[in-house]
Design a protein around this motif. Structure first.
Motif, PDB file in Angstrom:
ATOM      1  N   PHE A   1      38.471  35.202  34.464  1.00  9.27           N
ATOM      2  CA  PHE A   1      37.353  34.940  33.555  1.00  9.27           C
ATOM      3  C   PHE A   1      36.532  36.186  33.239  1.00  9.27           C
ATOM      4  O   PHE A   1      35.449  36.095  32.661  1.00  9.27           O
ATOM      5  CB  PHE A   1      36.442  33.862  34.155  1.00  9.27           C
ATOM      6  N   GLY A   2      37.033  37.350  33.628  1.00  6.16           N
ATOM      7  CA  GLY A   2      36.319  38.584  33.316  1.00  6.16           C
ATOM      8  C   GLY A   2      35.034  38.764  34.098  1.00  6.16           C
ATOM      9  O   GLY A   2      34.107  39.418  33.627  1.00  6.16           O
ATOM     10  N   VAL A   3      34.987  38.196  35.295  1.00  4.74           N
ATOM     11  CA  VAL A   3      33.802  38.329  36.152  1.00  4.74           C
ATOM     12  C   VAL A   3      34.092  39.367  37.230  1.00  4.74           C
ATOM     13  O   VAL A   3      35.031  39.199  38.013  1.00  4.74           O
ATOM     14  CB  VAL A   3      33.436  36.976  36.798  1.00  4.74           C
ATOM     15  N   PRO A   4      33.322  40.450  37.296  1.00  3.68           N
ATOM     16  CA  PRO A   4      33.626  41.528  38.240  1.00  3.68           C
ATOM     17  C   PRO A   4      33.181  41.197  39.664  1.00  3.68           C
ATOM     18  O   PRO A   4      32.373  40.302  39.899  1.00  3.68           O
ATOM     19  CB  PRO A   4      32.802  42.699  37.693  1.00  3.68           C
ATOM     20  N   LEU A   5      33.715  41.951  40.580  1.00  2.00           N
ATOM     21  CA  LEU A   5      33.271  41.900  41.970  1.00  2.00           C
ATOM     22  C   LEU A   5      32.084  42.841  42.112  1.00  2.00           C
ATOM     23  O   LEU A   5      32.246  44.059  42.105  1.00  2.00           O
ATOM     24  CB  LEU A   5      34.409  42.327  42.907  1.00  2.00           C
ATOM     25  N   ILE A   6      30.887  42.270  42.245  1.00  3.31           N
ATOM     26  CA  ILE A   6      29.685  43.106  42.358  1.00  3.31           C
ATOM     27  C   ILE A   6      28.841  42.718  43.574  1.00  3.31           C
ATOM     28  O   ILE A   6      27.660  43.017  43.645  1.00  3.31           O
ATOM     29  CB  ILE A   6      28.828  43.053  41.073  1.00  3.31           C
ATOM     30  N   ASP A   7      29.500  42.046  44.546  1.00 10.39           N
ATOM     31  CA  ASP A   7      28.840  41.728  45.812  1.00 10.39           C
ATOM     32  C   ASP A   7      29.581  42.370  46.979  1.00 10.39           C
ATOM     33  O   ASP A   7      29.694  41.799  48.046  1.00 10.39           O
ATOM     34  CB  ASP A   7      28.743  40.210  46.004  1.00 10.39           C
ATOM     35  N   GLY A   8      30.085  43.577  46.749  1.00 12.43           N
ATOM     36  CA  GLY A   8      30.706  44.347  47.824  1.00 12.43           C
ATOM     37  C   GLY A   8      32.197  44.150  47.980  1.00 12.43           C
ATOM     38  O   GLY A   8      32.804  44.740  48.887  1.00 12.43           O
ATOM     39  N   GLY A   9      32.822  43.366  47.113  1.00  8.44           N
ATOM     40  CA  GLY A   9      34.240  43.085  47.274  1.00  8.44           C
ATOM     41  C   GLY A   9      35.125  44.306  47.169  1.00  8.44           C
ATOM     42  O   GLY A   9      36.044  44.497  47.972  1.00  8.44           O
ATOM     43  N   THR A  10      34.858  45.177  46.185  1.00  6.07           N
ATOM     44  CA  THR A  10      35.690  46.367  46.023  1.00  6.07           C
ATOM     45  C   THR A  10      35.358  47.448  47.048  1.00  6.07           C
ATOM     46  O   THR A  10      36.092  48.437  47.172  1.00  6.07           O
ATOM     47  CB  THR A  10      35.531  46.965  44.611  1.00  6.07           C
ATOM     48  N   VAL A  11      34.272  47.264  47.778  1.00  3.03           N
ATOM     49  CA  VAL A  11      33.867  48.221  48.808  1.00  3.03           C
ATOM     50  C   VAL A  11      34.421  47.806  50.171  1.00  3.03           C
ATOM     51  O   VAL A  11      35.041  48.612  50.884  1.00  3.03           O
ATOM     52  CB  VAL A  11      32.335  48.332  48.875  1.00  3.03           C
ATOM     53  N   ARG A  12      34.224  46.548  50.523  1.00  2.00           N
ATOM     54  CA  ARG A  12      34.606  46.081  51.864  1.00  2.00           C
ATOM     55  C   ARG A  12      36.103  45.770  51.983  1.00  2.00           C
ATOM     56  O   ARG A  12      36.705  46.049  53.018  1.00  2.00           O
ATOM     57  CB  ARG A  12      33.783  44.845  52.238  1.00  2.00           C
ATOM     58  N   LEU A  13      36.690  45.166  50.944  1.00  3.61           N
ATOM     59  CA  LEU A  13      38.073  44.717  51.065  1.00  3.61           C
ATOM     60  C   LEU A  13      39.058  45.863  51.317  1.00  3.61           C
ATOM     61  O   LEU A  13      39.898  45.760  52.221  1.00  3.61           O
ATOM     62  CB  LEU A  13      38.474  43.914  49.823  1.00  3.61           C
ATOM     63  N   PRO A  14      38.996  46.989  50.577  1.00  2.00           N
ATOM     64  CA  PRO A  14      39.917  48.094  50.873  1.00  2.00           C
ATOM     65  C   PRO A  14      39.729  48.671  52.272  1.00  2.00           C
ATOM     66  O   PRO A  14      40.696  49.084  52.910  1.00  2.00           O
ATOM     67  CB  PRO A  14      39.577  49.138  49.799  1.00  2.00           C
ATOM     68  N   ARG A  15      38.488  48.703  52.743  1.00  2.00           N
ATOM     69  CA  ARG A  15      38.242  49.198  54.099  1.00  2.00           C
ATOM     70  C   ARG A  15      38.835  48.259  55.147  1.00  2.00           C
ATOM     71  O   ARG A  15      39.283  48.687  56.204  1.00  2.00           O
ATOM     72  CB  ARG A  15      36.731  49.324  54.344  1.00  2.00           C
ATOM     73  N   LEU A  16      38.834  46.989  54.815  1.00  2.00           N
ATOM     74  CA  LEU A  16      39.261  45.975  55.779  1.00  2.00           C
ATOM     75  C   LEU A  16      40.775  45.866  55.865  1.00  2.00           C
ATOM     76  O   LEU A  16      41.344  45.819  56.961  1.00  2.00           O
ATOM     77  CB  LEU A  16      38.665  44.615  55.387  1.00  2.00           C
ATOM     78  N   ILE A  17      41.462  45.839  54.712  1.00  2.00           N
ATOM     79  CA  ILE A  17      42.904  45.574  54.728  1.00  2.00           C
ATOM     80  C   ILE A  17      43.719  46.712  54.113  1.00  2.00           C
ATOM     81  O   ILE A  17      44.943  46.603  54.030  1.00  2.00           O
ATOM     82  CB  ILE A  17      43.235  44.255  54.009  1.00  2.00           C
ATOM     83  N   GLY A  18      43.076  47.789  53.686  1.00  2.00           N
ATOM     84  CA  GLY A  18      43.786  48.901  53.083  1.00  2.00           C
ATOM     85  C   GLY A  18      43.783  48.796  51.564  1.00  2.00           C
ATOM     86  O   GLY A  18      43.752  47.707  50.998  1.00  2.00           O
ATOM     87  N   LEU A  19      43.838  49.949  50.908  1.00  2.00           N
ATOM     88  CA  LEU A  19      43.719  49.992  49.453  1.00  2.00           C
ATOM     89  C   LEU A  19      44.866  49.266  48.751  1.00  2.00           C
ATOM     90  O   LEU A  19      44.647  48.524  47.790  1.00  2.00           O
ATOM     91  CB  LEU A  19      43.657  51.444  48.976  1.00  2.00           C
ATOM     92  N   SER A  20      46.102  49.461  49.209  1.00  2.00           N
ATOM     93  CA  SER A  20      47.245  48.862  48.532  1.00  2.00           C
ATOM     94  C   SER A  20      47.157  47.340  48.519  1.00  2.00           C
ATOM     95  O   SER A  20      47.324  46.696  47.471  1.00  2.00           O
ATOM     96  CB  SER A  20      48.548  49.307  49.208  1.00  2.00           C
ATOM     97  N   ARG A  21      46.883  46.751  49.665  1.00  2.00           N
ATOM     98  CA  ARG A  21      46.786  45.293  49.735  1.00  2.00           C
ATOM     99  C   ARG A  21      45.555  44.791  48.980  1.00  2.00           C
ATOM    100  O   ARG A  21      45.597  43.740  48.340  1.00  2.00           O
ATOM    101  CB  ARG A  21      46.759  44.841  51.190  1.00  2.00           C
ATOM    102  N   ALA A  22      44.466  45.531  49.069  1.00  2.00           N
ATOM    103  CA  ALA A  22      43.261  45.122  48.350  1.00  2.00           C
ATOM    104  C   ALA A  22      43.511  45.120  46.844  1.00  2.00           C
ATOM    105  O   ALA A  22      43.095  44.195  46.137  1.00  2.00           O
ATOM    106  CB  ALA A  22      42.100  46.055  48.694  1.00  2.00           C
TER     107      ALA A  22
END
Length: 309
Positions: free
Chosen positions: A186-207
């Motif tokens: 729906f064109g709604v961005p991740l602006i509550d930390g999703g692009t910040v926390r998720l790559p740190r948590l599971i790695g950039l490729s999987r994120a």
């Protein structure tokens, strides 16, 4: 810099932000956990019953925080976001509380931000562009907690709901739970930390796999990614999370909190390996006389030997 000095500015910031908001399928045996029903029983005391969309209870030093909009799969509107910010700020400031457990009432963790409210009332969402001056759209997503938070995930944890789950240190996930960046459609961005926390948590490729495709991720795959820490039978996430919270709360707290703080600092804040090591030492050395020496005496008497907790 001490952990206390790092924490106080964030606490002041979100106390101010709170004031503004108030004004305005089956997993493998190694992954599966079964919890006793007594974990969620006992002395749970209802919290503020006036908060219709957010329900809190206290189990000793554990606070459970329930999103209570089951008719919307616990999608968060502005009112709910303000309530979540309030209760999480209260948890952070209450020194008698050791762990918070975030969950969704009625079978789903959280389906993200309430897009129906946004569609019908575009002015309902007030976005503070400077992330240091106010809360995120989902409420507490900009807080750096000084104490552990556990997410008890059932049903859908998608879009902003995924982002809320990433606030937690640990995620206890039911077998049928689904994660995903469903807002991609729906064109709604991740602006509550999703692009910040998720790559740190599971790695950039999987994120990026999740972020770019918006595909659903089940409990077993989430466990393999490291997104889920425990997989439990359906209907048991909350009680298992409370049991886990009690286990964490039984440890010497200053030492545990110091190690937790150092781990976060090394991942998000340290400019170098050496700086991370220095922070680890400076934080750890403070607990030696208070908790390490008494712990060593207990060990010498035979307490905890053989890996017994």
């Amino acid at each position: 810099m001490s952990r206390q000095l790092m924490r106080n500015p964030a606490r002041l910031l979100f106390s101010e932000a709170l004031g503004r908001s108030q004004a305005a399928t089956a997993a493998g045996a190694s992954a599966r956990e079964t919890c006793s029903s007594s974990a969620a029983a006992g002395a749970g005391t209802p919290g503020d019953e006036g908060k219709k969309n957010v329900v809190t209870e206290r189990h000793g030093t554990i606070m459970t925080i329930g999103i209570n909009r089951p008719e919307a799969r616990n999608a968060v509107n502005q009112e709910t976001a303000a309530m979540l910010l309030q209760v999480f700020t209260s948890f952070e400031d209450d020194t008698s509380l050791t762990v918070a457990v975030l969950h969704g009432i009625g079978g789903n963790f959280c389906a993200g931000y309430d897009l129906k409210e946004l569609a019908h009332n575009p002015t309902s969402i007030k976005l503070e562009q400077d992330v240091t001056k106010g809360p995120g759209p989902m409420g507490p997503s900009r807080i750096k907690f000084s104490k552990p938070v556990i997410a008890a995930v059932s049903g859908y944890a998608v879009a902003g709901g995924l982002e809320l789950s990433l606030l937690a240190d640990l995620r206890v996930v039911e077998q049928s739970a689904i994660f995903g960046v469903f807002c991609r459609r729906f064109g709604v961005p991740l602006i509550d930390g999703g692009t910040v926390r998720l790559p740190r948590l599971i790695g950039l490729s999987r994120a990026l796999d999740l972020i770019l495709t918006g595909r659903p991720v089940g409990a077993q795959e989430a466990y393999e990614f490291g997104l889920a820490n425990r997989i439990v039978p359906n209907g048991q996430a909350l009680q298992c999370a409370i049991e886990l919270a009690k286990q964490i709360s039984a440890f010497p707290q200053q030492c545990m909190l110091g190690d937790r703080s150092s781990a976060y600092y090394s991942v998000f804040d340290a400019a170098s390996f050496t700086e991370a090591l220095q922070f680890e030492f400076d934080t750890g050395v403070q607990v030696i006389s208070k908790e390490s020496l008494p712990g060593a005496k207990k060990f010498s008497l035979g307490v905890g030997r053989g890996g017994k907790l």
